[in-house]
Scaffold this motif. Structure first.
Motif, PDB file in Angstrom:
ATOM      1  N   ARG B  26      -3.065 -26.410  -9.374  1.00 10.18           N
ATOM      2  CA  ARG B  26      -1.811 -25.934  -9.854  1.00 10.18           C
ATOM      3  C   ARG B  26      -0.650 -26.888  -9.263  1.00 10.18           C
ATOM      4  O   ARG B  26       0.067 -27.283 -10.004  1.00 10.18           O
ATOM      5  CB  ARG B  26      -1.613 -24.615  -9.253  1.00 10.18           C
ATOM      6  CG  ARG B  26      -1.820 -23.357 -10.120  1.00 10.18           C
ATOM      7  CD  ARG B  26      -1.436 -22.005  -9.442  1.00 10.18           C
ATOM      8  NE  ARG B  26       0.053 -21.554  -9.521  1.00 10.18           N
ATOM      9  CZ  ARG B  26       0.529 -20.652  -8.894  1.00 10.18           C
ATOM     10  NH1 ARG B  26      -0.211 -19.806  -8.231  1.00 10.18           N
ATOM     11  NH2 ARG B  26       1.863 -20.484  -8.930  1.00 10.18           N
ATOM     12  N   PHE B  27      -0.610 -27.410  -7.736  1.00 11.24           N
ATOM     13  CA  PHE B  27       0.157 -28.134  -7.465  1.00 11.24           C
ATOM     14  C   PHE B  27       0.001 -29.478  -8.140  1.00 11.24           C
ATOM     15  O   PHE B  27       1.375 -29.949  -8.401  1.00 11.24           O
ATOM     16  CB  PHE B  27       0.070 -28.080  -6.001  1.00 11.24           C
ATOM     17  CG  PHE B  27      -0.001 -26.974  -5.133  1.00 11.24           C
ATOM     18  CD1 PHE B  27       1.165 -26.285  -5.544  1.00 11.24           C
ATOM     19  CD2 PHE B  27      -0.625 -26.543  -3.955  1.00 11.24           C
ATOM     20  CE1 PHE B  27       1.207 -24.651  -4.698  1.00 11.24           C
ATOM     21  CE2 PHE B  27      -0.664 -25.516  -3.293  1.00 11.24           C
ATOM     22  CZ  PHE B  27       0.454 -24.560  -3.446  1.00 11.24           C
ATOM     23  N   ARG B  28      -1.014 -30.027  -8.455  1.00 15.22           N
ATOM     24  CA  ARG B  28      -1.187 -31.305  -8.755  1.00 15.22           C
ATOM     25  C   ARG B  28      -0.567 -31.224 -10.163  1.00 15.22           C
ATOM     26  O   ARG B  28       0.128 -32.104 -10.714  1.00 15.22           O
ATOM     27  CB  ARG B  28      -2.639 -31.510  -8.801  1.00 15.22           C
ATOM     28  CG  ARG B  28      -3.222 -32.866  -9.202  1.00 15.22           C
ATOM     29  CD  ARG B  28      -2.629 -33.999  -8.599  1.00 15.22           C
ATOM     30  NE  ARG B  28      -2.530 -33.910  -7.198  1.00 15.22           N
ATOM     31  CZ  ARG B  28      -2.686 -34.879  -6.229  1.00 15.22           C
ATOM     32  NH1 ARG B  28      -3.019 -35.769  -6.594  1.00 15.22           N
ATOM     33  NH2 ARG B  28      -2.501 -34.573  -5.005  1.00 15.22           N
ATOM     34  N   GLU B  29      -0.794 -30.218 -11.036  1.00 16.00           N
ATOM     35  CA  GLU B  29      -0.410 -30.022 -12.144  1.00 16.00           C
ATOM     36  C   GLU B  29       1.239 -30.223 -12.419  1.00 16.00           C
ATOM     37  O   GLU B  29       1.758 -30.766 -13.493  1.00 16.00           O
ATOM     38  CB  GLU B  29      -1.021 -28.658 -12.835  1.00 16.00           C
ATOM     39  CG  GLU B  29      -0.438 -28.387 -14.348  1.00 16.00           C
ATOM     40  CD  GLU B  29      -1.228 -28.933 -15.560  1.00 16.00           C
ATOM     41  OE1 GLU B  29      -2.318 -29.634 -15.295  1.00 16.00           O
ATOM     42  OE2 GLU B  29      -0.690 -29.120 -16.530  1.00 16.00           O
ATOM     43  N   ALA B  30       1.721 -29.414 -11.368  1.00 19.03           N
ATOM     44  CA  ALA B  30       3.149 -29.257 -11.430  1.00 19.03           C
ATOM     45  C   ALA B  30       3.886 -30.423 -10.882  1.00 19.03           C
ATOM     46  O   ALA B  30       4.864 -30.756 -10.813  1.00 19.03           O
ATOM     47  CB  ALA B  30       3.624 -27.817 -10.446  1.00 19.03           C
ATOM     48  N   GLY B  31       2.889 -31.164 -10.300  1.00 24.30           N
ATOM     49  CA  GLY B  31       3.988 -32.714  -9.617  1.00 24.30           C
ATOM     50  C   GLY B  31       4.375 -32.275  -8.317  1.00 24.30           C
ATOM     51  O   GLY B  31       5.277 -32.854  -7.987  1.00 24.30           O
ATOM     52  N   VAL B  32       3.759 -31.271  -7.553  1.00 25.73           N
ATOM     53  CA  VAL B  32       4.614 -30.784  -6.222  1.00 25.73           C
ATOM     54  C   VAL B  32       3.545 -31.266  -5.084  1.00 25.73           C
ATOM     55  O   VAL B  32       2.442 -31.020  -5.334  1.00 25.73           O
ATOM     56  CB  VAL B  32       4.941 -29.465  -6.446  1.00 25.73           C
ATOM     57  CG1 VAL B  32       3.783 -28.556  -6.364  1.00 25.73           C
ATOM     58  CG2 VAL B  32       5.474 -29.176  -4.859  1.00 25.73           C
ATOM     59  N   PHE B  33       4.291 -31.956  -4.237  1.00 27.08           N
ATOM     60  CA  PHE B  33       3.438 -32.577  -3.013  1.00 27.08           C
ATOM     61  C   PHE B  33       3.354 -31.292  -2.130  1.00 27.08           C
ATOM     62  O   PHE B  33       4.554 -31.176  -1.459  1.00 27.08           O
ATOM     63  CB  PHE B  33       4.077 -34.028  -2.429  1.00 27.08           C
ATOM     64  CG  PHE B  33       3.235 -34.435  -1.543  1.00 27.08           C
ATOM     65  CD1 PHE B  33       2.023 -35.143  -2.001  1.00 27.08           C
ATOM     66  CD2 PHE B  33       3.439 -34.405  -0.158  1.00 27.08           C
ATOM     67  CE1 PHE B  33       1.143 -35.842  -0.780  1.00 27.08           C
ATOM     68  CE2 PHE B  33       2.834 -34.995   0.804  1.00 27.08           C
ATOM     69  CZ  PHE B  33       1.611 -35.654   0.564  1.00 27.08           C
ATOM     70  N   VAL B  34       2.349 -31.121  -1.419  1.00 30.56           N
ATOM     71  CA  VAL B  34       2.307 -29.814  -0.586  1.00 30.56           C
ATOM     72  C   VAL B  34       1.948 -30.402   0.798  1.00 30.56           C
ATOM     73  O   VAL B  34       0.896 -31.029   0.915  1.00 30.56           O
ATOM     74  CB  VAL B  34       1.445 -28.691  -1.055  1.00 30.56           C
ATOM     75  CG1 VAL B  34       1.424 -27.605  -0.065  1.00 30.56           C
ATOM     76  CG2 VAL B  34       2.114 -28.329  -2.424  1.00 30.56           C
ATOM     77  N   VAL B  35       2.665 -29.831   1.757  1.00 35.38           N
ATOM     78  CA  VAL B  35       2.587 -30.221   3.260  1.00 35.38           C
ATOM     79  C   VAL B  35       2.321 -28.879   4.279  1.00 35.38           C
ATOM     80  O   VAL B  35       3.229 -28.258   3.833  1.00 35.38           O
ATOM     81  CB  VAL B  35       3.779 -31.243   3.808  1.00 35.38           C
ATOM     82  CG1 VAL B  35       3.513 -31.591   5.170  1.00 35.38           C
ATOM     83  CG2 VAL B  35       4.217 -32.330   3.032  1.00 35.38           C
ATOM     84  N   ASN B  36       1.294 -28.908   4.781  1.00 40.31           N
ATOM     85  CA  ASN B  36       1.108 -27.681   5.737  1.00 40.31           C
ATOM     86  C   ASN B  36       1.440 -28.107   7.153  1.00 40.31           C
ATOM     87  O   ASN B  36       0.965 -29.083   7.521  1.00 40.31           O
ATOM     88  CB  ASN B  36      -0.329 -27.560   5.623  1.00 40.31           C
ATOM     89  CG  ASN B  36      -0.932 -26.324   6.374  1.00 40.31           C
ATOM     90  OD1 ASN B  36      -0.186 -25.600   7.135  1.00 40.31           O
ATOM     91  ND2 ASN B  36      -2.209 -26.088   6.474  1.00 40.31           N
TER      92      ASN B  36
END
Lengths: 114, 226
Positions: B26-36
């Protein structure tokens, strides 16, 4: 301590698999846990009994196979077992390596069912 | 009835791993880079995140999810940056799981975001086992914690993609031996990138912010302006 949460997942999987196989009682659960799985064996054993209570897994023995970390040494071009998790270097030649081939496992391998 | 052996070969955290895989897609599709962001309590996750949201927010759409056992203090603090923030109160759970992330995202338009930060519960043990679908796991390590921290918590350092040394401006006051800390990090995770940071003074967050932008550009080469 997240072992209780892990134990609950573990019991869920065991109950589902055993039920699908037509069993009503699990007598043994075999696991493999890697040295880098983040799970403490004693805490998991303690939590397992609590999580299994009231399910078809209650009273089952827990058999845990602990796996050491194995890295691939680029210098020796060989897989090497590490004695601990504090030094990611080839125990033969000393080359550092983050190429982990074993040690993150956290899995059920088999169930003994009645 | 006689006993029989049932071969299973089932990851115990498979459910979490599958949910995390779904989130990652989902994140990839939305173009959002996610940091934990993971660290022990008090390493400075919230301070770093507060400044990061303000700085990155000038040119990018940023948002954050904040995990805590209790209280909404961190979310209140972070909301001052103007970025959308949601608190995840875990109750007695010592880590975030993929399910909690999925639930907390309900109603959010991920397509509108460039960066999503997830501030994990302050804990150097349990969060290591749970994939949240992130692109980058950053472990924070403050100069007040002692240089041998990586040797005490090798699993979390080993699972990280970058280590951020925080509160580096007070390193001198607490006799922090940076070379030893770097050595110890690299003993448990050879080659891990290590960045110095301070949320209050020089050198600030320049290295961290540049690192984030580079990693996002690598993840989404087509959508990032040159």
């Amino acid at each position: 301590m997240h072992e209780l949460s892990i134990a609950v997942n573990l019991v869920d999987v065991a109950v589902r698999e055993a039920t699908e196989a037509g069993s009503e009682q699990v007598s043994k659960v075999r696991l493999r846990i890697g040295a880098l799985s983040g799970v403490v064996r004693d805490a998991l054993e303690f939590s397992f009994d609590i999580a299994a209570g009231g399910t078809i897994v209650e009273g089952a023995a827990l058999e845990i196979e602990e796996l050491p970390v194995v890295i691939h040494c680029p210098q020796c071009d060989a897989d090497r077992e590490l004695p601990d998790v504090f030094r990611f270097r080839c125990p033969v030649c000393g080359t550092p390596s983050a190429d982990i081939r074993q040690g993150k496992e956290l899995e059920i391998t088999s169930l003994e069912i009645q | 009835m006689s006993a029989r052996i049932l071969e299973v070969r089932h990851g115990i955290l498979k459910k979490n791993d599958e949910l995390a895989r779904g989130l990652r897609a989902r994140f990839r599709e939305a173009g959002v880079f996610v940091v934990n962001l993971v660290s022990g309590p008090g390493a400075g996750k919230t301070a770093l995140l507060e400044k990061t949201l303000s700085a990155l927010g000038k040119d990018h759409a940023v948002a954050a999810l904040v995990g805590d056992l209790a209280t909404e203090n961190d979310a209140t603090r972070l909301a001052r940056s103007g970025a959308p923030i949601r608190q995840i109160s875990t109750g007695t759970t010592c880590h975030l799981e993929a399910q909690m992330i999925g639930d907390a995202l309900a109603g959010w338009d991920l397509d509108a975001l460039d960066f999503l930060f997830i501030e994990n519960v302050g804990n150097l043990v349990c969060p290591a086992s749970y994939d949240l679908g992130e692109d980058l796991r950053a472990v924070l390590f403050s100069v007040t914690e002692g240089e041998d921290k990586p040797l005490k918590y090798p699993t979390i350092f080993n699972s990280a993609d970058v280590a951020v040394l925080t509160k580096i401006d007070i390193a001198g006051a607490v006799d922090f031996d940076r070379a030893l800390a770097v050595h110890n990090i690299h003993e448990v995770r050879p080659g891990l990138p290590i960045l110095d940071s301070s949320a209050r003074a020089e050198p600030g967050l320049d290295a961290w912010l540049a690192f984030l932008k580079t990693k996002r550009a690598e993840a989404f080469p087509a959508t990032t302006p040159a």
